[in-house]
Write a protein that holds these residues in place. Structure first.
Motif, PDB file in Angstrom:
ATOM      1  N   ALA A  27       0.832  -1.200   0.000  1.00 29.04           N
ATOM      2  CA  ALA A  27       0.000   0.000   0.000  1.00 29.04           C
ATOM      3  C   ALA A  27       0.866   1.248   0.000  1.00 29.04           C
ATOM      4  CB  ALA A  27      -0.925  -0.007   1.216  1.00 29.04           C
ATOM      5  N   ARG A  28       1.946   1.216   0.796  1.00 30.76           N
ATOM      6  CA  ARG A  28       2.803   2.397   0.849  1.00 30.76           C
ATOM      7  C   ARG A  28       3.562   2.583  -0.455  1.00 30.76           C
ATOM      8  NH1 ARG A  28       6.696   2.261   4.871  1.00 30.76           N
ATOM      9  NH2 ARG A  28       6.331   0.058   5.260  1.00 30.76           N
ATOM     10  N   ALA A  29       3.964   1.475  -1.080  1.00 29.29           N
ATOM     11  CA  ALA A  29       4.677   1.565  -2.351  1.00 29.29           C
ATOM     12  C   ALA A  29       3.761   2.170  -3.416  1.00 29.29           C
ATOM     13  CB  ALA A  29       5.167   0.181  -2.782  1.00 29.29           C
ATOM     14  N   PHE A  30       2.503   1.714  -3.436  1.00 27.83           N
ATOM     15  CA  PHE A  30       1.527   2.286  -4.347  1.00 27.83           C
ATOM     16  C   PHE A  30       1.372   3.775  -4.094  1.00 27.83           C
ATOM     17  CE2 PHE A  30      -0.801  -1.337  -6.304  1.00 27.83           C
ATOM     18  CZ  PHE A  30      -1.041  -0.734  -7.521  1.00 27.83           C
ATOM     19  N   ASN A  31       1.232   4.110  -2.850  1.00 22.62           N
ATOM     20  CA  ASN A  31       1.058   5.500  -2.463  1.00 22.62           C
ATOM     21  C   ASN A  31       2.208   6.354  -2.992  1.00 22.62           C
ATOM     22  OD1 ASN A  31       0.303   7.865  -1.001  1.00 22.62           O
ATOM     23  ND2 ASN A  31      -0.685   6.528   0.517  1.00 22.62           N
ATOM     24  N   SER A  32       3.408   5.802  -2.866  1.00 25.10           N
ATOM     25  CA  SER A  32       4.586   6.539  -3.305  1.00 25.10           C
ATOM     26  C   SER A  32       4.579   6.776  -4.808  1.00 25.10           C
ATOM     27  CB  SER A  32       5.838   5.772  -2.887  1.00 25.10           C
ATOM     28  OG  SER A  32       6.983   6.347  -3.480  1.00 25.10           O
TER      29      SER A  32
END
Lengths: 164, 164
Positions: A27-32
DNA sequence: GGCCATTTAGTTGTGCACAACTGAATCGTG
DNA sequence: CACGATTCAGTTGTGCACAACTAAATGGCC
């Protein structure tokens, strides 16, 4: 109780570290990736989600936006204020129901949609996965979310293993 | 006008809404389930992740914790302070390298591990998925994260479309 | 030794998520 | 009509994530 197979709590603790963390990290990678893709538009990722909903439905009460995105007013109210300050969204009290506030894209907000058209393709490219796989993954995640939601609202039986 | 083979930007915008949002929603649903499961322990989900790392490694510099969890000091410093305030963690400057700060579980922190042993099983039950599927999903998510990370660091080629 | 780039935690500021609450409008039932 | 329950947006407070920065310590290089 029934221990289906003998997986020790120790093993679980290690496995757990990997499962929940994988989702968290993804999720954080997507967010980034979204962050960089959306920087030109001046949108954050959650703001982009709200704009997607408004582009599709035109005008919606805060409540309805929250239902689409599973977000409550505590998150949406300040977010919509920022979108309003940016000039992308108009808010006004509903005439029929004075409790309700509706939001809709301004002309600038509608124009923004044209510039956002290229974003999904860039994200899809960044995943490096064919469309079919992405679709399958999405379906799996939706199942998971539904299961977690019902388990959560069912007050977490705790030791009731899911075969009932 | 557009055939099923050439996917229009319009379609992408709708599909995108579903993919990224599904991951976002799943992560929040997980977070919510962990929140209730961890409430008794007085831990948040990210704090729990840090404790998992410390339980496994004993004592680690902030930098190493960040590498395990992909978090930077801006997130970890205040989080570790809260864990310290809760009495679960000790922090101290390293003697060899005065720049470095190491964290390790206090006796209370170590004792907490016993009470956390049941958590993963409850989470696994809440997912309603067999272990194998969870494992497969985890692998898929890790691939995705790796792809997104490399794409992100490669400055997002942007118009390099996979095919079609 | 002296100087500069790098490494490491920490701080600040912004934004999201969510729980708990407030206050106003609305609805239901008698 | 009256009145209590419900609905809705908004506010407050806490915590996470991350970018951008500071400050101190370290290490390399001449």
């Amino acid at each position: 109780m029934d221990t289906p197979r003998t997986v020790s709590d120790e093993d679980f603790l290690r496995l757990d570290h990997q499962i929940c963390f994988s989702l968290h990290a993804a999720a954080r990678a997507f967010n980034s990736v979204y962050r960089t893709a959306l920087k030109d538009l001046g949108l954050t990722y959650p703001q982009y989600l709200v704009m997607l909903v408004l582009w599709e439905h035109g005008e919606l009460p805060v409540k309805r936006i929250g239902e689409h995105l599973r977000l409550d007013s505590g998150t949406l109210s300040p977010l919509l204020k920022r979108l309003e300050a940016a000039g992308y969204v108009e808010r006004r009290r509903s005439a029929e129901d004075e409790r309700s506030v509706t939001a809709r894209p301004t002309p600038a907000g509608t124009a923004l949609r044209e510039r956002a058209l290229g974003v999904p393709r860039r994200i899809a490219a960044a995943t490096g996965l064919p469309l079919e796989e992405v679709r399958a993954l999405r379906a799996r995640l939706d199942e998971l979310t539904t299961a977690l939601d019902t388990a959560g609202s069912a007050a977490l039986p705790g030791d009731c293993v899911p075969d009932d």
